[in-house]
Design a protein around this motif. Structure first.
Motif, short mmCIF file in Angstrom:
data_model
loop_
_atom_site.label_atom_id
_atom_site.label_comp_id
_atom_site.label_asym_id
_atom_site.label_seq_id
_atom_site.Cartn_x
_atom_site.Cartn_y
_atom_site.Cartn_z
N TRP A 128 3.48 -6.05 0.74
CA TRP A 128 2.35 -6.05 1.66
C TRP A 128 1.34 -7.11 1.27
N ILE A 129 1.09 -7.22 -0.05
CA ILE A 129 0.11 -8.20 -0.52
C ILE A 129 0.63 -9.62 -0.36
N THR A 130 1.84 -9.87 -0.83
CA THR A 130 2.32 -11.25 -0.83
C THR A 130 2.72 -11.74 0.56
N GLN A 131 3.27 -10.84 1.37
CA GLN A 131 3.78 -11.29 2.66
C GLN A 131 2.77 -11.12 3.79
N ALA A 179 -2.69 -0.82 -6.45
CA ALA A 179 -2.17 -1.74 -5.44
C ALA A 179 -2.92 -1.58 -4.13
N ASN A 180 -3.20 -0.34 -3.76
CA ASN A 180 -3.97 -0.09 -2.54
C ASN A 180 -5.36 -0.70 -2.65
N ILE A 201 -5.35 -4.33 -2.08
CA ILE A 201 -5.27 -4.72 -0.67
C ILE A 201 -6.61 -4.54 0.02
N THR A 202 -7.22 -3.38 -0.14
CA THR A 202 -8.44 -3.12 0.63
C THR A 202 -9.65 -3.86 0.08
N GLY A 222 -5.39 -7.98 7.81
CA GLY A 222 -6.69 -8.46 7.34
C GLY A 222 -7.24 -9.59 8.17
N SER A 244 -0.73 -10.37 3.47
CA SER A 244 -2.15 -10.61 3.24
C SER A 244 -2.39 -12.02 2.74
N THR A 245 -1.46 -12.91 3.04
CA THR A 245 -1.49 -14.26 2.49
C THR A 245 -1.09 -15.25 3.58
N GLN A 254 3.68 -12.66 -7.99
CA GLN A 254 4.93 -12.84 -7.27
C GLN A 254 4.96 -14.25 -6.71
N SER A 288 -8.24 -8.30 -0.73
CA SER A 288 -7.52 -9.13 0.25
C SER A 288 -8.14 -9.01 1.62
N THR A 289 -9.40 -8.62 1.67
CA THR A 289 -10.05 -8.31 2.94
C THR A 289 -11.48 -8.85 2.91
N VAL A 327 -0.60 -10.04 -7.73
CA VAL A 327 -0.63 -8.76 -7.02
C VAL A 327 -1.37 -7.67 -7.80
N ARG A 364 1.06 -14.62 9.12
CA ARG A 364 1.02 -13.19 8.84
C ARG A 364 1.61 -12.39 9.98
N MET A 393 6.62 -16.82 -3.91
CA MET A 393 7.33 -16.75 -2.63
C MET A 393 8.24 -17.96 -2.50
N VAL A 405 -2.76 -0.13 4.64
CA VAL A 405 -2.19 -0.59 3.38
C VAL A 405 -0.66 -0.49 3.36
N ARG A 406 -0.10 0.19 4.31
CA ARG A 406 1.36 0.30 4.35
C ARG A 406 1.81 0.96 5.64
N ALA A 422 4.15 -2.04 -1.60
CA ALA A 422 2.75 -2.45 -1.69
C ALA A 422 2.65 -3.91 -2.12
N ASN A 423 3.49 -4.31 -3.07
CA ASN A 423 3.50 -5.71 -3.50
C ASN A 423 3.87 -6.62 -2.34
N ARG A 467 -8.43 -0.74 6.53
CA ARG A 467 -7.32 -1.63 6.26
C ARG A 467 -6.06 -0.78 6.16
N ARG A 518 1.13 -15.37 -5.57
CA ARG A 518 0.04 -14.45 -5.31
C ARG A 518 0.00 -13.46 -6.46
N ARG A 558 5.34 -12.78 9.97
CA ARG A 558 5.98 -11.98 8.92
C ARG A 558 5.94 -10.50 9.25
#
Lengths: 233, 233
Positions: free
Chosen positions: A152-155, B149-150, B153-154, A194, A157-158, B75, B157-158, B85, A164, B77, A85-86, A149-150, A83, B83, A167
């Motif tokens: 990345w999660i909200t925008q 945070a990483n 994600i891995t 993802g 991975s959602t 967070q 969120s996967t 985080v 996705r 949106m 992550v950034r 990183a945040n 994955r 979401r 975005r």
DNA sequence: ACTCAACATTGAAAAAATTAAATTCAGCGA
DNA sequence: TCGCTGAATTTAATTTTTTCAATGTTGAGT
């Protein structure tokens, strides 16, 4: 192992003061006399696409400031899935974890042609000792890394795969210097979002059909922001 | 607005040296004489579930060390989706961003009963000025926040919804002090994992049916790690 | 015990994503 | 030019997830 080209190597840090992205870089506010006391090699290096700056588990004696291009940070899981992550761009710092003496928990691999400034940990450490500006700069790097990183999660991975991808395209567009941006392979897009390669391909193909996304040359593209924006939510 | 109970308020930081989780806390390695020079209120506060420590956009003059319980960082949106985080537990620091003078980019809301140590930014700043130990501690907090945070994600969120739920349960289990752990609402689980409430409910219900997950009392549960582990990948 | 409200569960239908296999396409070297 | 290769795309079958609606469950308050 990919090839690397060392453009210039400097003894000392004379080069830093004329650096084109110094306002973005780690040493932005370091006074000149601090540089004068440092005589360690800070290398200016160019990498081609696919070069590994470091790998998960590595214990590297450097940090990297990205001067141009994009670098992906990827974690591999036990089952082999990876994955991203950034994605780092101009002015971002790679290898911060190394400063705390920890092994890297991710791979850092160039996406396109990348130029970096490679700074030995020892330089950062000795400068940090008596430079509150550098302390601040480092904390701000951590802050922006965490904020990214945040995001990345909200925008990224959602929501549905189309959202996705939309975005991600906006994200790449925003961080680009000119009006075109690097378009990753569908495989990498999938790893960023993802989703599967095919889902990434389907979404990009649809955007291309609708004319919201245009490929320019090999790996670059540009978007119609106004058309694509609604697809983000 | 939820209620809060102030158990004890201390002038100065005499309390810190006898703090039960001091080895985990921000001031772990600060020498005693540094404390003695500081005479600002560091409050020890208990919150009930659902209390907002701060909200997105707030500019707060505190950081919080979590002494016990769990805190969710969420967070929101533009389209109203939210979401989660990250989830903070014992020893974690909330409100780091505030130290850099930035407004919060997320809500921090207690999940269960939470005790925190509320430290004014000014205390951290003045201590930071001449305490390399605190510098290090702060950098390590950033590091672990980014690493978390990483992981988010891995791991969370996967993969399929069942895998995500399984991994979340393992995550909550690992971070718990005893052998039971706080089981979030299905709604919150969905927001953590990027899936719907129903999908979260279906997965947890299935694990319960299979006996891999047992609820204990109201909001707590325990798992059979060996049985659940294969479901994580 | 009754009621209410919040939360959890479930089932069926619809939508979306994944899988797998086949096809197109462009660049490259023999 | 030809065939090779890797990337991207397309298609169809399959699986998963979401959606929507109904039904249980639980605890607080009366």
């Amino acid at each position: 192992m990919k090839q690397k080209t060392i453009e210039q190597a400097w003894r000392g840090a004379e080069r830093c003061k004329s650096c084109g992205i110094r306002h973005l870089a780690l040493f932005a506010d370091i006074p000149q006399e601090s540089f004068d006391r440092i005589h360690l090699p800070i290398d200016d290096i160019t990498f081609e696409p696919g070069h590994r700056l470091y790998l998960q588990g590595d214990d590297i004696p450097f940090v990297f400031t990205i001067r141009s291009g994009l670098v992906k940070l990827a974690q591999r899981m036990r089952n082999g899935d990876r994955r991203i992550v950034r994605v780092l761009g101009q002015g971002d710092l790679a290898g911060l974890e190394g400063l705390e003496g920890l092994p890297m928990d991710h791979d850092a691999i160039t996406l396109d042609h990348v130029t970096v400034c490679r700074i030995p940990k020892s330089v950062v450490k000795s400068l940090r000792r008596d430079n509150p500006e550098l302390h601040m700069a480092l904390l701000q790097r951590w802050q922006s890394a965490l904020s990214a990183a945040n995001t990345w999660i909200t925008q990224l991975s959602t929501g549905s795969s189309k959202k996705r991808v939309a975005r991600l395209l906006m994200f790449l567009h925003e961080r680009s210097v000119d009006d075109t941006f690097f378009l990753p392979t569908r495989d990498d897009m999938g790893a960023m979002l993802g989703i599967t390669t095919e889902s990434a391909s389907k979404a990009t193909a649809e955007f291309k059909r609708k004319g919201w996304l245009k490929t320019v040359g090999q790996n670059r593209a540009c978007i119609d922001v106004d058309e694509l924006a609604p697809a983000c939510e």
